[in-house]
Write a protein that holds these residues in place. Structure first.
Motif, PDB file in Angstrom:
ATOM      1  N   ARG A 114     -30.841  58.596 -34.942  1.00 12.64           N
ATOM      2  CA  ARG A 114     -30.386  59.453 -33.847  1.00 12.64           C
ATOM      3  C   ARG A 114     -29.320  60.419 -34.319  1.00 12.64           C
ATOM      4  N   HIS A 115     -28.475  59.979 -35.250  1.00 14.62           N
ATOM      5  CA  HIS A 115     -27.403  60.831 -35.750  1.00 14.62           C
ATOM      6  C   HIS A 115     -27.895  61.875 -36.748  1.00 14.62           C
ATOM      7  N   LEU A 116     -29.062  61.689 -37.290  1.00 11.48           N
ATOM      8  CA  LEU A 116     -29.597  62.679 -38.232  1.00 11.48           C
ATOM      9  C   LEU A 116     -29.776  64.029 -37.558  1.00 11.48           C
ATOM     10  N   SER A 118     -28.266  64.965 -34.660  1.00 11.44           N
ATOM     11  CA  SER A 118     -27.120  65.421 -33.876  1.00 11.44           C
ATOM     12  C   SER A 118     -25.926  65.826 -34.735  1.00 11.44           C
ATOM     13  N   THR A 119     -26.015  65.633 -36.025  1.00 13.60           N
ATOM     14  CA  THR A 119     -24.898  66.017 -36.884  1.00 13.60           C
ATOM     15  C   THR A 119     -25.355  67.090 -37.858  1.00 13.60           C
ATOM     16  N   SER A 120     -24.432  67.590 -38.584  1.00 15.16           N
ATOM     17  CA  SER A 120     -24.784  68.602 -39.586  1.00 15.16           C
ATOM     18  C   SER A 120     -25.078  67.942 -40.926  1.00 15.16           C
ATOM     19  N   ALA A 121     -25.681  66.756 -40.860  1.00 13.59           N
ATOM     20  CA  ALA A 121     -26.022  66.039 -42.088  1.00 13.59           C
ATOM     21  C   ALA A 121     -27.020  66.867 -42.900  1.00 13.59           C
ATOM     22  N   SER A 122     -26.667  67.063 -44.133  1.00 17.49           N
ATOM     23  CA  SER A 122     -27.585  67.780 -45.012  1.00 17.49           C
ATOM     24  C   SER A 122     -27.379  67.281 -46.429  1.00 17.49           C
ATOM     25  N   GLY A 123     -28.318  67.603 -47.284  1.00 20.32           N
ATOM     26  CA  GLY A 123     -28.187  67.242 -48.691  1.00 20.32           C
ATOM     27  C   GLY A 123     -27.982  65.760 -48.912  1.00 20.32           C
ATOM     28  N   GLU A 124     -26.942  65.444 -49.670  1.00 23.23           N
ATOM     29  CA  GLU A 124     -26.654  64.054 -50.033  1.00 23.23           C
ATOM     30  C   GLU A 124     -26.386  63.184 -48.816  1.00 23.23           C
TER      31      GLU A 124
END
Length: 191
Positions: A114-116, A118-124
Motif C-alpha cells: 500500500r505504501h509503494l 502512496s510514497t515517493s519510493a523509487s530506485g533502491e
C-alpha cells in the motif's frame, strides 16, 4: 485491517474483458492458475491492468483467508476434545501459533504494498520495499507449511483432516499471491 473484498465482487458485469484477460494471463505465472483467476476475477474493475493492484489484491485475498483460518484454529484449539492423543493438541497449538505469525507477515506485506503507491519510493527504496514484501509473503507461506507439517505424525482423525484441508486452501492462495508479487517485483527491479 482487512480490505473489504466484496467491494467489487458483487458486480461482475462491471469487470471489463481486458481486465479479466489481464488477470487470467497474470495467473498463468502461479502454481494454481484456476484458483488464482476465480479468486481475483471478480475484482477486475478495481485491478484494471495494473500489476501492483493485482499483487495487492492477491495479498488481501490471502490475508482474508489466513485470518479466517487463524480464528478457526484459535477457536478449535480452545474447544476440541483431543482424546488420549496429546499429539493432536500439540499440533493444533503449534499450527494456531504459526498461523498467527503468517497473518502478521501477510499484513506486513500488504502495508508495504500500500505504501509503494502512496510514497515517493523509487530506485533502491522501492526495490527494498518489494524485497520486504517478497520475504514476508515467503515467510507466511513457510509458516502455513509448518502448520501442516506438524500434523504428519498425528494419526488420521477428523481434526487433522479438517485442519490440513483448510490450511492447504490458504497455502494455495498465499502461493498465488507470492507468485504475483514476484511477477510485479521483476517489473519493478528492471532499470
Amino acid at each position: 485491517m482487512i480490505m473489504d473484498l466484496k467491494a467489487h465482487s458483487d458486480n461482475p458485469a462491471a469487470s471489463n474483458s481486458s481486465s479479466t484477460d489481464f488477470i487470467r494471463i497474470s495467473c498463468k505465472a502461479t502454481l494454481y492458475p484456476d484458483l488464482c483467476y476465480t479468486s481475483l476475477a471478480g475484482y477486475a474493475s478495481a485491478v484494471q491492468a495494473d500489476p501492483a493492484r493485482l499483487a495487492r489484491l492477491a495479498i488481501t485475498v490471502s490475508l482474508s483467508r489466513a485470518h479466517r483460518t487463524a480464528q478457526y484454529l484459535s477457536n478449535l484449539s480452545r474447544t476440541t476434545d483431543y482424546g488420549s492423543d496429546p499429539r493432536v493438541a500439540a499440533a493444533l497449538h503449534d499450527c494456531s501459533s504459526v498461523f498467527g505469525d503468517a497473518v502478521d507477515q501477510i499484513l506486513g506485506s500488504l502495508h508495504q504494498m500500500r505504501h509503494l503507491g502512496s510514497t515517493s519510493a523509487s530506485g533502491e527504496s522501492l526495490r527494498f520495499r518489494m524485497s520486504n514484501v517478497q520475504t514476508w509473503m515467503s515467510a507466511a507461506l513457510t509458516n502455513e507449511e509448518t502448520c501442516t507439517d506438524g500434523f504428519e505424525d498425528v494419526p488420521d482423525c477428523t481434526v487433522k483432516t479438517d485442519v490440513t484441508d483448510r490450511v492447504v486452501k490458504v497455502k494455495e492462495v498465499s502461493s498465488n499471491a507470492l507468485a504475483l508479487v514476484n511477477s510485479y517485483a521483476a517489473k519493478v527491479k528492471r532499470p
